[in-house]
Design a protein around this motif. Structure first.
Motif, PDB file in Angstrom:
ATOM      1  N   PRO A  12      47.514  43.794  30.389  1.00  0.00           N
ATOM      2  CA  PRO A  12      46.707  42.568  30.395  1.00  0.00           C
ATOM      3  C   PRO A  12      47.533  41.308  30.210  1.00  0.00           C
ATOM      4  N   ALA A  13      48.552  41.376  29.364  1.00  0.00           N
ATOM      5  CA  ALA A  13      49.352  40.182  29.098  1.00  0.00           C
ATOM      6  C   ALA A  13      50.097  39.727  30.341  1.00  0.00           C
ATOM      7  N   SER A  14      50.474  40.672  31.209  1.00  0.00           N
ATOM      8  CA  SER A  14      51.244  40.331  32.407  1.00  0.00           C
ATOM      9  C   SER A  14      50.357  39.889  33.556  1.00  0.00           C
ATOM     10  N   GLY A  15      49.049  40.116  33.433  1.00  0.00           N
ATOM     11  CA  GLY A  15      48.126  39.768  34.513  1.00  0.00           C
ATOM     12  C   GLY A  15      47.787  40.929  35.424  1.00  0.00           C
ATOM     13  N   TRP A  16      48.427  42.088  35.224  1.00  0.00           N
ATOM     14  CA  TRP A  16      48.187  43.254  36.071  1.00  0.00           C
ATOM     15  C   TRP A  16      47.092  44.141  35.498  1.00  0.00           C
ATOM     16  N   SER A  17      46.273  44.696  36.370  1.00  0.00           N
ATOM     17  CA  SER A  17      45.261  45.671  35.991  1.00  0.00           C
ATOM     18  C   SER A  17      45.103  46.660  37.133  1.00  0.00           C
ATOM     19  N   THR A  18      44.236  47.634  36.943  1.00  0.00           N
ATOM     20  CA  THR A  18      44.010  48.647  37.968  1.00  0.00           C
ATOM     21  C   THR A  18      42.542  48.681  38.335  1.00  0.00           C
ATOM     22  N   VAL A  19      42.239  48.786  39.627  1.00  0.00           N
ATOM     23  CA  VAL A  19      40.861  48.904  40.095  1.00  0.00           C
ATOM     24  C   VAL A  19      40.765  50.073  41.064  1.00  0.00           C
ATOM     25  N   LEU A  20      39.543  50.521  41.296  1.00  0.00           N
ATOM     26  CA  LEU A  20      39.268  51.461  42.367  1.00  0.00           C
ATOM     27  C   LEU A  20      38.622  50.714  43.514  1.00  0.00           C
ATOM     28  N   VAL A  21      39.129  50.936  44.701  1.00  0.00           N
ATOM     29  CA  VAL A  21      38.518  50.399  45.921  1.00  0.00           C
ATOM     30  C   VAL A  21      38.230  51.589  46.833  1.00  0.00           C
ATOM     31  N   ALA A  22      36.958  51.816  47.124  1.00  0.00           N
ATOM     32  CA  ALA A  22      36.540  52.992  47.898  1.00  0.00           C
ATOM     33  C   ALA A  22      37.070  54.270  47.269  1.00  0.00           C
ATOM     34  N   GLY A  23      37.091  54.288  45.937  1.00  0.00           N
ATOM     35  CA  GLY A  23      37.541  55.469  45.215  1.00  0.00           C
ATOM     36  C   GLY A  23      39.041  55.637  45.125  1.00  0.00           C
ATOM     37  N   LYS A  24      39.809  54.664  45.640  1.00  0.00           N
ATOM     38  CA  LYS A  24      41.261  54.755  45.659  1.00  0.00           C
ATOM     39  C   LYS A  24      41.868  53.693  44.736  1.00  0.00           C
ATOM     40  N   ARG A  25      42.885  54.105  44.022  1.00  0.00           N
ATOM     41  CA  ARG A  25      43.496  53.234  43.023  1.00  0.00           C
ATOM     42  C   ARG A  25      44.306  52.104  43.655  1.00  0.00           C
ATOM     43  N   CYS A  26      44.216  50.929  43.053  1.00  0.00           N
ATOM     44  CA  CYS A  26      44.994  49.756  43.468  1.00  0.00           C
ATOM     45  C   CYS A  26      45.447  49.004  42.228  1.00  0.00           C
ATOM     46  N   ASP A  27      46.648  48.452  42.268  1.00  0.00           N
ATOM     47  CA  ASP A  27      47.084  47.496  41.261  1.00  0.00           C
ATOM     48  C   ASP A  27      46.617  46.110  41.685  1.00  0.00           C
ATOM     49  N   VAL A  28      46.179  45.314  40.693  1.00  0.00           N
ATOM     50  CA  VAL A  28      45.700  43.960  40.980  1.00  0.00           C
ATOM     51  C   VAL A  28      46.362  42.988  40.009  1.00  0.00           C
ATOM     52  N   PHE A  29      46.848  41.868  40.550  1.00  0.00           N
ATOM     53  CA  PHE A  29      47.424  40.812  39.719  1.00  0.00           C
ATOM     54  C   PHE A  29      46.538  39.579  39.764  1.00  0.00           C
ATOM     55  N   GLN A  30      46.214  39.063  38.585  1.00  0.00           N
ATOM     56  CA  GLN A  30      45.443  37.830  38.450  1.00  0.00           C
ATOM     57  C   GLN A  30      46.294  36.822  37.678  1.00  0.00           C
ATOM     58  N   PRO A  31      46.753  35.753  38.338  1.00  0.00           N
ATOM     59  CA  PRO A  31      47.578  34.757  37.643  1.00  0.00           C
ATOM     60  C   PRO A  31      46.744  33.966  36.637  1.00  0.00           C
ATOM     61  N   ALA A  32      47.406  33.428  35.636  1.00  0.00           N
ATOM     62  CA  ALA A  32      46.699  32.622  34.633  1.00  0.00           C
ATOM     63  C   ALA A  32      46.076  31.390  35.269  1.00  0.00           C
ATOM     64  N   THR A  33      46.760  30.804  36.236  1.00  0.00           N
ATOM     65  CA  THR A  33      46.240  29.646  36.957  1.00  0.00           C
ATOM     66  C   THR A  33      46.240  29.964  38.452  1.00  0.00           C
ATOM     67  N   LEU A  34      45.070  29.959  39.063  1.00  0.00           N
ATOM     68  CA  LEU A  34      44.951  30.276  40.481  1.00  0.00           C
ATOM     69  C   LEU A  34      45.415  29.115  41.351  1.00  0.00           C
ATOM     70  N   HIS A  35      45.950  29.441  42.501  1.00  0.00           N
ATOM     71  CA  HIS A  35      46.229  28.415  43.507  1.00  0.00           C
ATOM     72  C   HIS A  35      44.910  27.718  43.843  1.00  0.00           C
ATOM     73  N   PRO A  36      44.914  26.398  43.975  1.00  0.00           N
ATOM     74  CA  PRO A  36      43.656  25.674  44.216  1.00  0.00           C
ATOM     75  C   PRO A  36      42.908  26.109  45.467  1.00  0.00           C
ATOM     76  N   ASP A  37      43.605  26.679  46.436  1.00  0.00           N
ATOM     77  CA  ASP A  37      42.943  27.146  47.658  1.00  0.00           C
ATOM     78  C   ASP A  37      42.703  28.653  47.658  1.00  0.00           C
TER      79      ASP A  37
END
Length: 258
Positions: A12-37
């Protein structure tokens, strides 16, 4: 159909987490500040399945530019439109990206193709190129670092995963990114690089460049910078240039008049 469901948090501290998409594992990164677009990246991993979760240079670049990232995990699939037992008995890695990952990005992050880029390293680099050449309107901004383009080389060396996916070496060659280049339809923003010390894969990157030049297809490339061969030290060296290209070209797409 996508079926996203958060299942764990990698760091969590690094911004990385794991999700399932269609039952398949994916790594996801969420930055603390998103690009405005709202710009984002779909990342395709290499054959050794090293995850960007463990790569602080890439994480820092994503954070610096405010880029969200989704990185599906598909085993030794070569991101081909072929069934790979490493990944799934019914769905190919290629279709997973098109049918599941792209809709996930659109639905969860409200991001259109002109707001996300395709990025890959090694096996994922060639996969990104092939996806972009076959689906240029979906992937107008594509970056490949050390793409393992002529991967029929590995079939000849006895790669067991490829032996289950393709009947022979020639069938792989016919499926390489270079042979999917269309002279009248290509991704608008393409950048790839390969270390001259990368003796296994450099020749095929050079061959792709020559074909694109001969067809008059615009692209950006770096086939001169050296820094460790076919390994993450080189990928890390090229990461800042790759991320800047992605952000600059996504901005061009945003301002493009159709």
């Amino acid at each position: 159909m996508t079926n996203p469901a958060a299942i764990s948090s990698a760091s969590p501290a690094s911004g990385w987490s794991t999700v399932l998409v269609a039952g398949k594992r994916c790594d996801v990164f969420q930055p603390a500040t998103l690009h405005p677009d709202g710009y984002a990246i779909i990342y395709l991993h290499g054959v050794h399945q090293n995850r960007l979760v463990d790569q602080p240079v890439f994480t820092a670049e994503f954070a610096r530019h405010g880029l969200r990232v989704i990185a599906p995990l598909t085993g030794r699939s070569w991101w081909a439109d072929r069934i790979c037992p490493d990944f799934d008995a019914h769905v190919t890695a290629y279709r997973h990206v098109i049918d599941n990952i792209v809709p996930y990005v659109a639905q969860q992050w409200q991001v259109a193709p002109t707001q996300f880029a395709l990025l890959g390293t090694s096996m994922g680099g060639q996969g990104a190129l092939r996806l972009a050449f076959k689906q240029p309107s979906t992937f107008p901004v594509t970056v490949a670092i050390s793409p393992a383009i002529d991967y029929q080389i590995r079939w000849k060396e006895g790669d067991q995963a490829l032996a289950l996916m393709y009947p022979d070496q020639e069938s792989i060659r016919q499926d390489t990114a270079t042979l999917h280049v269309h002279p009248l339809n290509w991704p608008r923003h393409l950048w790839f690089c390969c270390d001259p010390a990368d003796h296994r894969w450099y020749e095929s990157a050079e061959r792709l460049h020559s074909k694109l030049v001969a067809l008059g297809i615009p692209h950006d490339y770096d086939l001169e910078t050296t820094g460790g061969g076919h390994r993450f030290p080189y990928y890390n060296l090229m990461a800042p240039t790759a991320m800047q290209f992605i952000v600059d070209r996504l901005e061009r797409e945003r301002l493009r008049v159709v």
